[in-house]
Design an enzyme around this catalytic site. Structure first.
Site, short mmCIF file in Angstrom:
data_model
loop_
_atom_site.label_atom_id
_atom_site.label_comp_id
_atom_site.label_asym_id
_atom_site.label_seq_id
_atom_site.Cartn_x
_atom_site.Cartn_y
_atom_site.Cartn_z
N TYR A 16 44.60 41.55 36.11
CA TYR A 16 43.71 42.63 36.56
C TYR A 16 44.44 43.96 36.76
O TYR A 16 43.83 44.96 37.12
CB TYR A 16 43.02 42.25 37.87
CG TYR A 16 42.13 41.04 37.76
CD1 TYR A 16 40.93 41.10 37.05
CD2 TYR A 16 42.50 39.84 38.35
CE1 TYR A 16 40.11 39.99 36.94
CE2 TYR A 16 41.67 38.72 38.24
CZ TYR A 16 40.49 38.80 37.54
OH TYR A 16 39.68 37.70 37.43
N HIS A 21 38.63 48.37 37.63
CA HIS A 21 38.32 47.97 39.00
C HIS A 21 39.51 48.13 39.94
O HIS A 21 39.33 48.13 41.16
CB HIS A 21 37.86 46.51 39.01
CG HIS A 21 36.56 46.26 39.71
ND1 HIS A 21 35.74 47.26 40.20
CD2 HIS A 21 35.92 45.09 40.01
CE1 HIS A 21 34.67 46.71 40.76
NE2 HIS A 21 34.77 45.41 40.66
N ASN A 116 30.63 45.54 44.27
CA ASN A 116 30.68 44.32 45.08
C ASN A 116 31.64 44.42 46.26
O ASN A 116 31.41 43.83 47.32
CB ASN A 116 31.05 43.12 44.21
CG ASN A 116 29.93 42.73 43.27
OD1 ASN A 116 28.77 43.01 43.52
ND2 ASN A 116 30.29 42.09 42.16
#
Length: 199
Positions: A16, A21, A116
């Site tokens: 990631y 994000h 989220n």
């Protein structure tokens, strides 16, 4: 009220590292690098933390939750509870799909907007924390699944753009930490709206 806790949102794991994000982590890492700060894993806080002795004389705690994004509120609650930080002294640094890449927007309230991590912080911490929103939009191609887009990596051109803009991101965060949320909103949001014509 001045900021004493800065939360940068992201997902742990090498896969990631360069995703859209995780731009919140990227900005905090850049600030830590600039100031010669070292991250320390604190499993009891579900986060990596470092402390900056701000030029104003105030200590500011920086934290990168080590939960996945949709459980960011867990670390936020542990940190604010242990260090007795009121929500009004918290700023969350995170990616925002509704803002064009390269732009910043500072807000003090609002919905999660489909994010989220912010949704979980709202659920577990409540309102009244500041948001330092880093644009990663627009979604391209438009029909791409939202999750696939935010968990996708920046293109090489976009990655270069982010690297070029890091000093601008840091100066915006410096303004927020030095002068407070209201002044940062007045200066940064007005500039962004003039450039992007967003409301």
């Amino acid at each position: 009220m001045f900021i004493s806790l800065v939360l940068g949102l992201g997902n742990p794991g090498r896969e990631y590292a360069d995703t859209r994000h995780n731009i919140g982590w990227r900005v905090l890492d850049a600030l830590a690098s600039r100031e010669g700060l070292t991250w320390k894993a604190q499993s009891s806080m579900a986060a990596e933390t470092t402390r900056w002795d701000h030029p104003s004389g105030r200590p500011i705690l920086f934290a990168k939750p080590q939960t996945f994004m949709n459980e960011s509120g867990h670390a936020a609650r542990l940190l604010t509870s242990y260090f007795k930080v009121p929500n009004a002294s918290v700023v969350v640094v995170y990616d925002d799909l509704t803002i064009d890449l390269g732009l910043i927007k500072v807000t003090s309230r609002g919905s999660a907007g489909g994010h989220n991590g912010i949704a979980d912080i709202l659920a577990k911490l409540g309102e009244d924390f500041a948001r330092f929103r880093l644009g990663i939009g627009p979604k391209s191609p438009p029909q791409m699944d939202l999750k696939d887009f935010v968990l996708g990596k920046f293109t090489s051109e976009q990655r270069q753009q982010v690297e070029t803009l890091l000093p601008s991101y840091l100066s915006g965060l410096d303004l927020l930490l030095s002068d407070g949320v209201e002044r940062a909103m007045n200066l940064l949001n007005r500039r962004d709206q003039n450039e992007s014509h967003q409301t």
